[in-house]
Motif scaffolding. Structure first.
Motif, PDB file in Angstrom:
ATOM      1  N   PHE A 231     -10.119   8.040 107.188  1.00 33.31           N
ATOM      2  CA  PHE A 231      -9.243   9.143 107.573  1.00 33.31           C
ATOM      3  C   PHE A 231      -8.077   8.686 108.441  1.00 33.31           C
ATOM      4  O   PHE A 231      -7.815   9.229 109.502  1.00 33.31           O
ATOM      5  CB  PHE A 231     -10.047  10.222 108.287  1.00 33.31           C
ATOM      6  CG  PHE A 231     -11.102  10.842 107.422  1.00 33.31           C
ATOM      7  CD1 PHE A 231     -12.443  10.545 107.630  1.00 33.31           C
ATOM      8  CD2 PHE A 231     -10.759  11.684 106.399  1.00 33.31           C
ATOM      9  CE1 PHE A 231     -13.421  11.073 106.820  1.00 33.31           C
ATOM     10  CE2 PHE A 231     -11.746  12.231 105.577  1.00 33.31           C
ATOM     11  CZ  PHE A 231     -13.074  11.920 105.793  1.00 33.31           C
ATOM     12  N   LYS A 232      -7.350   7.712 108.006  1.00 32.28           N
ATOM     13  CA  LYS A 232      -6.191   7.222 108.751  1.00 32.28           C
ATOM     14  C   LYS A 232      -5.050   8.203 108.672  1.00 32.28           C
ATOM     15  O   LYS A 232      -4.936   8.944 107.735  1.00 32.28           O
ATOM     16  CB  LYS A 232      -5.747   5.855 108.182  1.00 32.28           C
ATOM     17  CG  LYS A 232      -6.770   4.752 108.412  1.00 32.28           C
ATOM     18  CD  LYS A 232      -6.304   3.460 107.792  1.00 32.28           C
ATOM     19  CE  LYS A 232      -7.328   2.373 107.987  1.00 32.28           C
ATOM     20  NZ  LYS A 232      -6.950   1.108 107.319  1.00 32.28           N
TER      21      LYS A 232
ATOM     22  N   VAL B  40     -19.013   9.923 102.444  1.00 34.57           N
ATOM     23  CA  VAL B  40     -17.913  10.268 103.345  1.00 34.57           C
ATOM     24  C   VAL B  40     -17.524   9.091 104.210  1.00 34.57           C
ATOM     25  O   VAL B  40     -16.365   8.900 104.557  1.00 34.57           O
ATOM     26  CB  VAL B  40     -18.316  11.481 104.228  1.00 34.57           C
ATOM     27  CG1 VAL B  40     -17.242  11.752 105.276  1.00 34.57           C
ATOM     28  CG2 VAL B  40     -18.535  12.711 103.367  1.00 34.57           C
ATOM     29  N   SER B  41     -18.487   8.226 104.520  1.00 33.69           N
ATOM     30  CA  SER B  41     -18.207   7.082 105.382  1.00 33.69           C
ATOM     31  C   SER B  41     -17.227   6.104 104.732  1.00 33.69           C
ATOM     32  O   SER B  41     -16.686   5.232 105.395  1.00 33.69           O
ATOM     33  CB  SER B  41     -19.496   6.357 105.754  1.00 33.69           C
ATOM     34  OG  SER B  41     -20.164   5.911 104.590  1.00 33.69           O
ATOM     35  N   PHE B  42     -17.033   6.227 103.397  1.00 32.44           N
ATOM     36  CA  PHE B  42     -16.073   5.353 102.718  1.00 32.44           C
ATOM     37  C   PHE B  42     -14.677   5.574 103.254  1.00 32.44           C
ATOM     38  O   PHE B  42     -13.855   4.685 103.282  1.00 32.44           O
ATOM     39  CB  PHE B  42     -16.122   5.636 101.213  1.00 32.44           C
ATOM     40  CG  PHE B  42     -15.029   4.976 100.433  1.00 32.44           C
ATOM     41  CD1 PHE B  42     -15.017   3.599 100.265  1.00 32.44           C
ATOM     42  CD2 PHE B  42     -14.012   5.723  99.858  1.00 32.44           C
ATOM     43  CE1 PHE B  42     -14.004   2.991  99.530  1.00 32.44           C
ATOM     44  CE2 PHE B  42     -13.006   5.104  99.141  1.00 32.44           C
ATOM     45  CZ  PHE B  42     -13.003   3.731  98.971  1.00 32.44           C
TER      46      PHE B  42
ATOM     47  N   SER C 103     -12.430  12.487 113.873  1.00 32.33           N
ATOM     48  CA  SER C 103     -12.006  11.256 113.206  1.00 32.33           C
ATOM     49  C   SER C 103     -11.228  11.516 111.928  1.00 32.33           C
ATOM     50  O   SER C 103     -10.779  10.576 111.270  1.00 32.33           O
ATOM     51  CB  SER C 103     -13.233  10.398 112.868  1.00 32.33           C
ATOM     52  OG  SER C 103     -14.086  11.075 111.970  1.00 32.33           O
ATOM     53  N   MET C 104     -11.044  12.789 111.567  1.00 28.47           N
ATOM     54  CA  MET C 104     -10.367  13.123 110.312  1.00 28.47           C
ATOM     55  C   MET C 104      -8.864  13.261 110.503  1.00 28.47           C
ATOM     56  O   MET C 104      -8.399  13.765 111.518  1.00 28.47           O
ATOM     57  CB  MET C 104     -10.922  14.423 109.734  1.00 28.47           C
ATOM     58  CG  MET C 104     -12.373  14.358 109.330  1.00 28.47           C
ATOM     59  SD  MET C 104     -12.904  15.864 108.484  1.00 28.47           S
ATOM     60  CE  MET C 104     -11.953  15.730 106.974  1.00 28.47           C
ATOM     61  N   VAL C 105      -8.128  12.815 109.499  1.00 21.63           N
ATOM     62  CA  VAL C 105      -6.683  13.001 109.457  1.00 21.63           C
ATOM     63  C   VAL C 105      -6.314  13.581 108.097  1.00 21.63           C
ATOM     64  O   VAL C 105      -6.660  13.018 107.056  1.00 21.63           O
ATOM     65  CB  VAL C 105      -5.914  11.688 109.685  1.00 21.63           C
ATOM     66  CG1 VAL C 105      -4.416  11.929 109.556  1.00 21.63           C
ATOM     67  CG2 VAL C 105      -6.243  11.100 111.047  1.00 21.63           C
TER      68      VAL C 105
END
Length: 234
Positions: free
Chosen positions: A233-234, A228-230, A25-27
């Protein structure tokens, strides 16, 4: 297709290639800075996708001559060691970040605020602690590579009051140092694409509107921000 920006603000023609890197899910955004006069390249914060980096080098006919690290978090250093080993090039990180993080590699070179050049690529390191104790931004021509210090829409997380104070001072320094037309290339994007002018960031980024470190810190450390959930990661 990679987005490319041409910078002719100083000797030679320097091109910035934006590399959008994904892992689950990270960008992240890595950046290849190209010197076509000498067919050399450096990369900023390489992570996740070795094939994309190698393909960019092949497509542009350049050779990797160095790796710039803004800070030591895994999503910014992931490919630094393997790239340095394969291309026999240095990894640059601030002395403060090396000491704080314990990051090591055979090709690692500790740096201070002294500028240096790789061919036509003139690099000015700007010390910007806050997100981490040894964070660096890199000014190359008219382009600033900010890692997690400054985003188009915000700034990096700060673990405590002192680091938030440091972040405020770092941002204040950038506000005084940068020209309005400087292009901002951050480590992540949360809406606007990389490469926005600093004049836009200065006007629209809420973290650049605070006049004192205490108000800035209260907002930066408000409830729910140090998770981290904030990030999406778009």
């Amino acid at each position: 297709m990679n987005i490319k920006h041409i910078d002719v603000g100083y000797s030679g023609v320097i091109q910035v290639v934006i590399l959008r890197m994904t892992y689950m899910s990270m960008v992240n955004y890595s950046y290849m800075v190209l010197d076509y006069i000498n067919n050399q390249a450096i990369i900023v914060d390489p992570a996740w996708d070795m094939e994309k980096i190698e393909q960019t080098l092949e497509d542009t006919g350049t050779v990797l001559r160095g790796i710039l690290l803004t800070h030591s978090h895994p999503d910014h250093i992931h490919l630094a060691r393997p790239l340095a080993e394969k291309y026999h090039c240095p990894i640059w990180m601030s002395n403060e970040e090396i000491e704080d993080s314990g990051f090591s590699a055979p090709q690692l070179v500790g740096i201070d605020k002294t500028p240096w050049s790789v061919g036509q690529i003139q690099i000015e390191p700007i010390f910007t602690p806050g997100h981490t104790p040894g964070g660096m931004c890199y000014l190359i021509g008219n382009s600033l590579f900010t890692g997690d210090t400054l985003f188009i829409e915000g700034c990096g997380l700060c673990p405590d009051i002192q680091s938030a104070h440091d972040m405020f001072e770092s941002i204040e320094y950038l506000k005084n140092r940068l020209k309005p037309e400087t292009l901002i290339f951050p480590g992540h994007s949360y809406g606007r694409p990389p490469g926005q002018m600093f004049s836009y960031v200065l006007k629209n980024n809420i973290y650049l509107q605070f006049n004192n470190k205490n108000d800035f810190t209260a907002y930066r450390l408000r409830k729910g921000q140090n998770q981290v959930s904030f990030f999406d990661f778009k």
